[in-house]
Design an enzyme around this catalytic site. Structure first.
Site, short mmCIF file in Angstrom:
data_model
loop_
_atom_site.label_atom_id
_atom_site.label_comp_id
_atom_site.label_asym_id
_atom_site.label_seq_id
_atom_site.Cartn_x
_atom_site.Cartn_y
_atom_site.Cartn_z
CB CYS A 96 52.39 32.73 40.11
SG CYS A 96 53.66 33.43 41.01
CG HIS A 221 48.74 33.49 41.86
ND1 HIS A 221 49.12 32.45 42.13
CD2 HIS A 221 49.40 34.77 42.51
CE1 HIS A 221 49.94 32.13 42.25
NE2 HIS A 221 50.88 33.41 42.65
CD GLU A 223 46.11 30.56 41.97
OE1 GLU A 223 45.89 31.07 40.89
OE2 GLU A 223 47.22 30.38 42.78
#
Lengths: 270, 976
Positions: A96, A221, A223
């Site tokens: 990002c 993302h 994560e």
């Protein structure tokens, strides 16, 4: 097996550092969030690590343009240690805001200044920040972070995620040289308009890699999808008809592949 | 110093997203002659060309800010190499046939400009020093527009008069913000010899918002001391005694007449809301109603705290800045609770006028509700997202009585060490202010928000608007968490309402404190000592630090470029002593400041309104009514808002606000997983229904409590660990007929909390939400009570969502449907209010909640959704289209009261405590056994056909609609 050490770079306005550290730890790395000031004070610090992650957030408020001020800081203070890090065969991941930083420093797509001035990330076509889940189809077999052929499902959360090239020719060049890491697709793997391509990226580009395949930047993302219960429909998928399906609960959440591959690569090569 | 002007434009061929959105808004204003809008960013950079370029620790590199460097700066920093180009100097209007109007929007002098600060830092990174940087926005409007249209566009769309200045045309530029330094001049405001009229005049003239009795009390204090107060002393008292800071109305004694029957309260809040918490005496409540936020136990090591605030008045004037600083402010509440919590979730609930209101129907001095809504959402989005805190739960209500007084509730939940829930400042501790610098922004915020709004407020109180910079707050949060972890401070408070006066004054209440005001770092020169003390400039916190820890804590702050300054120390003399350059400007007894406020006594009246039920003819089919309710603003999908908030940052999301097969169904509560290493979760929800308050605020409050609890239960929250928060937003409570409904609602809070054994842990009120129009008409908001709630989830893997899961699963409804259409959306679409407001059966409601919670924990439930606005029909429709599956229901299975015979009542009644539960056929027995002795019935099943069918008496369908039409009706209103 060597210990894999990962650094998650913090700076003013970075805010996805903790969950990125957690994702790396889950993958088996010893991860640490470190503020950029520490790297600037001690240029040798970076040498202790094999993976650097530029996490998501709003570095310096995304003032001027997303990632721009942090990129400027890196260009003027950390160019040399970072270039050495890449030349040493180590791994760089930008998520990002981190992807925006990698593009705005020119590290992605890399290969000198011609591309640096020809590829950028700008405002979403929708003109607003959006949080939504997207399917990503891998486009290259040479990026070490990517499991070839595995379509993955991750959330995006950004207002400036549209990848733009100076012209069509540059887009073709990126394709031909294997710089496109991920494309936005629908559930069946087909490209499409908004919201399948959530920001209007040219060529549906969601992520880029450099010529070595050891640098990856992407807007979504990974994560945020390292546990099954982060999937927006986990209560439908993992509880078929309402009853829990233990088999599916233990399947790797899609985002883990990127971190697992990075850790495995370091274990194998260092 | 030379000033360089850079203009940055989009390159031809690349979309100007900002310009396009401005054009759209111009069209929404009804101006169609503008053909195109081009936007540009302007940077005004002052630099001395003779200052050599420097790199720290290195020799000077060449000359300073010269033309070559300016070009480099334009290319490398200010412009995107692909999409943008820059122009040094002032560009001309584009050539062509269309008439061009140039408008520039500059920040007013003294307003924080975060972009300028970042550019300064970046120029320094490039090895050059810049003197001053300012930014502005430039717009080129192409098309034939009149000067008055230009003016309208500038005022209504491009600029906010409170903080921005508009320059129309080509040449002028507002002056630079260099301000003269302040020279100390101690000012006294004599009070001892004033008569009553004089006291009132003084309070009014200085915007103190103190009433006569309070002014008399202050007068007496100074008569005893035989001196006159300084300006700063009176300002400090006014701030400490403001409604916003001490909640004098809710703590006052009240004589209430309920339909002629007299009830007396010595202290309204203590005898209602607080009292329930006290009587329930839950051992998992760690700190309630004493700190910034209410704290409850989470697990063995951790606690969670929750606070909800309002930021109504500022959001009315500057929706973007007002809501941004609202969320920014409430985030600092958990940060300043105990020894500090880490913020892990935001909630946002707004009330606006209806967004399709005609421009000519908007009173003078009021912004259009659509503009307010867009600005408020953008403010919360930009602040919350930049802070990296997920916004997980919220609601939006529309009613034209919120036109001039929009309500902006912002909540924040924090996670903290269970052993660090209390603070302990000691004499000798140093007072350190951390974070942002102090400026003139936000002066009189606390007192201003305690008063009423008028059409003139826009100009008079523009200085009360505060300017937020989330990155400053994020940096401060990062270092404070590190300092907390190693235990380097003894107490912490945020500078919210009242600024340093509120934070330091409160922290030093028991000890006494002295502060040297000239030490406070300022944004710009020129502030006098009073402005420094009461400014509500954002992103500042105060910590109490032992002298021996000073070096260690400063190292943490310096290490991440966070400004921190010692400004004073705690003394032990129980006095507030303020100095400027060594000269004393204030000395007040802490006891008088904090306890001297005279107690209020108030009168309140409640007369049960004489209302009747409308007579609406029964029909054979209710398709149209269902679609109409789904399309009403209160029920319609808020996806447009929700997606602009990052609801997944921190990676803690479990049940998201949007759920279902296409990730777009309306989730009930949110669930997050606060700790990486534990599967324990936290469910978060809210409940509010101002329309019921028009009939009876007692039942409105109970409906809010029941709804908030239903939303927790539906996702898998525990029934025995529910904590509630109250936020009262009311009109002018000096009027007995306005205070009466508040007393009714407070009584309901007590009854509801006791019945559900769910204590209130924190609360806040915002009174005087009234607006005086130019013609003298008074608009008051409806009585509005927001109930926020949270509970624990033992294992997040047991959570469920509201979307229908699988064809052939059975659908049950638990809870009785009654003849309760009063204040319902069904009546609303008929332009009626009705009389039969939904009540809560305080005996049955907690039992139902408990059983549903147990069934979910046991894994018997596939999906669960509560019946709220629009009743059963809306709930079934939502479950069906969220799951992408049909539902076939039959009203004959509905457990209902004897007088609930009409089909429309059964479909749309908004009776509380009702849950629709989807159960797999194999779990039927276990589920039914569990629900024994509760009103429940099987009302249908999930089907493959993508249709909602609801049958009645003789098996005939009274509703039959395909999922696409239902979903479209629900999504259309906010498809912006």
């Amino acid at each position: 097996m060597a210990e894999v050490r990962a650094i998650v770079l913090r700076a003013a306005g970075i805010n996805c550092d903790m969950e990125t550290e957690y994702a790396l730890e889950q993958a088996g790395a010893k991860a640490e969030c470190v503020h950029i000031n520490r790297l600037i004070e001690d240029k040798k610090l970076l040498e202790q690590f094999q993976i650097i992650v530029f996490p998501g957030g709003f570095s310096y408020g995304d003032d001027v343009a997303a990632g721009k001020i942090l990129a400027n800081q890196i260009i003027h203070h950390l160019s040399e240690p970072l270039q050495k890090f890449i030349d040493d065969g180590k791994l760089v991941l930008g998520i990002c805001n981190g992807f925006q930083v990698l593009v705005k420093t020119g590290i992605l797509p890399g290969n000198g200044s011609a591309k640096q001035e020809a590829v950028t990330i700008t405002y979403n076509d929708s003109g607003k920040f959006e949080d939504r889940w997207v399917y990503l189809a891998p486009q290259t077999g040479k990026c070490i972070f990517i499991e070839p052929g595995r379509q993955i499902y991750l959330p995006i959360a950004h207002g400036e995620g549209k990848v733009v090239t100076k012209d069509e020719a540059m887009l073709e060049e990126l394709k031909a040289e294997g710089h496109i890491a991920f494309k936005y697709v629908d559930e069946n793997g087909e490209e499409g308009d908004y919201p399948i391509n959530p920001n209007g990226s040219m060529g549906s580009i969601a992520g880029l890699t450099d010529s070595t395949g050891r640098v990856l930047g992407l807007m979504p993302h990974p994560e945020r999808h390292v546990r099954p219960t982060q999937h927006p429909r986990w209560s439908r998928l993992y509880k078929i008809g309402g009853t829990r399906d233990e088999g599916r609960e233990t399947r790797d959440a899609d985002g883990t592949t990127i971190f697992n591959n990075a850790v495995k690569y370091i274990q194998k090569n260092f | 110093m030379k000033q360089w002007r850079f203009e940055v434009f989009n390159r031809a061929g690349f979309a100007d997203v900002h310009g396009a959105s401005v054009l759209e808004e111009i069209k929404e204003l009804g101006i169609h002659s503008v053909e195109a809008v081009q936007s540009a960013t302007v940077f005004l950079i002052e630099a001395d060309p003779s200052t050599p370029r420097l790199r720290s620790g290195q020799a000077a590199l060449g000359t300073g800010f010269d033309k070559d460097f300016a070009r480099r700066l334009g290319k490398e920093l200010l412009t995107d190499p692909v999409c943008e180009e820059y122009y040094i100097g002032r560009s001309r209007a584009p050539a062509g046939l269309a008439k061009a109007t140039l408008i520039e929007v500059h920040l007013k002098s003294g307003v924080t400009d975060p972009v300028a600060e970042s550019v300064m830092t970046a120029i320094a990174d490039m090895g050059v020093e810049a003197g001053n940087v300012r930014t502005a926005r430039k717009y080129v409007l192409l098309g034939d527009i009149t000067p008055s249209q230009t003016d309208t566009i500038a005022k209504k769309i491009l600029a906010n008069d409170c903080i921005e200045e508009v320059v129309i045309g080509n040449e002028a530029e507002p002056p630079s913000s260099h301000l003269k330094p302040y020279e100390l001049q101690i000012v006294h405001w004599p009070i001892r010899d004033l008569d009553d009229d004089g006291l009132i005049a003084l309070s009014k003239e200085k915007d103190l918002f103190l009433n006569l009795v309070e002014m008399q009390t202050i007068q007496k204090y100074y008569q005893q001391l035989a001196k006159e107060p300084t300006d700063i002393e009176l300002e400090a008292i006014a701030q400490t005694w403001s409604e916003h800071c001490v909640h004098k109305t809710l703590k006052s004694s009240v004589d209430m007449s309920i339909d002629g029957k007299q009830v007396h309260f010595d202290n309204l809040l203590k005898e209602t809301v607080f009292n329930a918490t006290k009587e329930l005496n839950k051992k998992w409540c760690i700190s309630v109603f004493v700190d910034n936020a209410g704290v409850v136990e989470f697990d063995e090591d951790s606690a969670v705290c929750f606070k909800v605030e309002t930021h109504n008045h500022p959001s009315a004037l500057d929706p973007y800045g007002g809501s941004a600083t609202g969320i920014g402010g409430v985030i600092r509440d958990p940060m300043g609770t105990g020894l500090g919590a880490k913020p892990i979730a935001n909630t946002d609930i707004f009330c606006f006028g209806e967004p399709d209101k005609k421009l000519e129907d908007i009173p003078k001095g009021v912004l259009h509700p659509r503009r307010i809504m867009k600005g408020v959402v953008a403010g919360v989005r930009d602040y919350g997202n930049r802070m990296g805190i997920p916004t997980v739960n919220g609601a939006i209500y529309f009613d034209d009585r919120y036109l001039a007084n929009p309500l902006v509730y912002c909540g924040n939940i924090g996670l903290m060490d269970k052993h660090k829930c209390f603070e302990n400042p000691q004499s000798g501790n140093l007072v350190i202010v951390v974070g942002g610098r102090t400026g003139r922004d936000g002066i009189h915020g606390a007192t201003f928000s305690s008063g009423q709004m008028t059409h003139e407020y826009e100009t008079i109180f523009s200085h009360a608007v505060q300017i937020g910079n989330p990155i400053t707050e994020k940096k401060m949060l990062d270092v404070l968490l590190q300092a907390n972890k190693v235990g380097l401070y003894e107490a912490i408070a945020d500078c919210g309402a009242g600024g340093l006066s509120g934070a330091v004054g409160e922290m030093g209440k028991e000890l006494g404190v002295e502060v040297n005001l000239e030490k406070v770092p300022l944004k710009y020169a020129g502030l006098n000592y009073t402005e420094i003390w009461i400014s509500e400039a954002q992103e500042r916190m105060v910590v109490a630090v032992k002298p021996e820890n000073l070096e260690a804590i400063m190292k943490i702050f310096d290490g991440e470029n966070v400004q921190a300054t010692v400004i004073g120390k705690f003394t032990g003399d129980k006095k507030l002593t303020l100095r400027y350059n060594g000269q004393e400007v204030a000395k007040l007894d802490m006891e008088f400041l904090h306890e001297g406020i005279p107690k209020y006594s108030r009168k309140a009246v409640w007369k049960t309104p004489q209302l009747t039920e409308p007579s609406i003819p029964e029909k054979n089919n209710y398709n149209k009514q269902l679609l109409q309710i789904l399309s009403s603003y209160n029920v319609a999908s808020k996806e447009w808002v929700i997606r602009q908030y990052d609801h997944e940052v921190q990676g803690n999301s479990v049940v998201k606000p949007l759920v279902g097969v296409n990730n777009d169904g309306p989730g009930d509560g949110a669930v997050i997983k606060p700790k990486f290493d534990s599967d324990k979760g936290l469910a978060i929800s809210c409940g509010m229904n101002p329309m019921y308050g028009d009939i009876d605020p007692y039942w409105m409050a109970l409906a809010g409590i029941d709804e908030a609890i239903r939303n927790l239960i539906c996702v898998g929250g525990r029934v025995d660990r529910i904590a509630l928060l109250d936020n009262f937003c009311w009109g002018d409570c000096t009027k007995p007929e306005t205070l009466g409904p508040l007393v009714r609602a407070a009584q309901a809070c007590y009854d509801g909390a006791i019945a559900f054994e769910a204590p209130f842990i924190s609360g806040k009120d915002s009174l005087n939400n009234e607006f005086s129009c130019e013609d003298g008409t008074q608009i008051s908001i409806p009585s509005t009570l927001l109930i926020s709630a949270m509970s624990l989830v033992d294992d997040i893997k047991t959570c469920v969502t509201m979307d229908a899961k699988k064809a052939s699963n059975l659908l049950f409804i638990v809870g009785e449907t009654k003849n309760e259409l009063g204040g319902s959306h069904y009546y609303k679409i008929h332009g009626q209010l009705g009389a039969n407001v939904p009540k809560v059966d305080l005996e049955t409601a907690p039992k139902i909640a408990g059983k549903i919670s147990a069934a979910i924990a046991d894994g018997l439930v596939a999906s669960c959704h509560d019946c709220s606005e629009g009743g059963l029909a809306v709930a079934l429709a939502e479950m069906a289209f969220a799951g992408g599956l049909g539902i076939e229901a039959d009203l004959r299975g509905l457990p209902k009261a004897a007088d609930c015979s009409r089909i429309d009542t059964q479909l749309f009644s908004e009776s509380n405590s009702r849950y629709i539960v989807e159960v797999e056929p194999g779990n039927y027995d276990a589920f039914a056994k569990m629900m024994l002795n509760l009103p429940f019935g099987q009302i249908g099943k999930v089907t493959e056909e993508k249709t909602l069918v609801i049958k009645a008496r003789d098996g005939k369908a009274v509703i039959k609609l395909d999922l696409d039409s239902l979903k479209q009706a629900w999504q259309k209103p906010f498809d912006w």
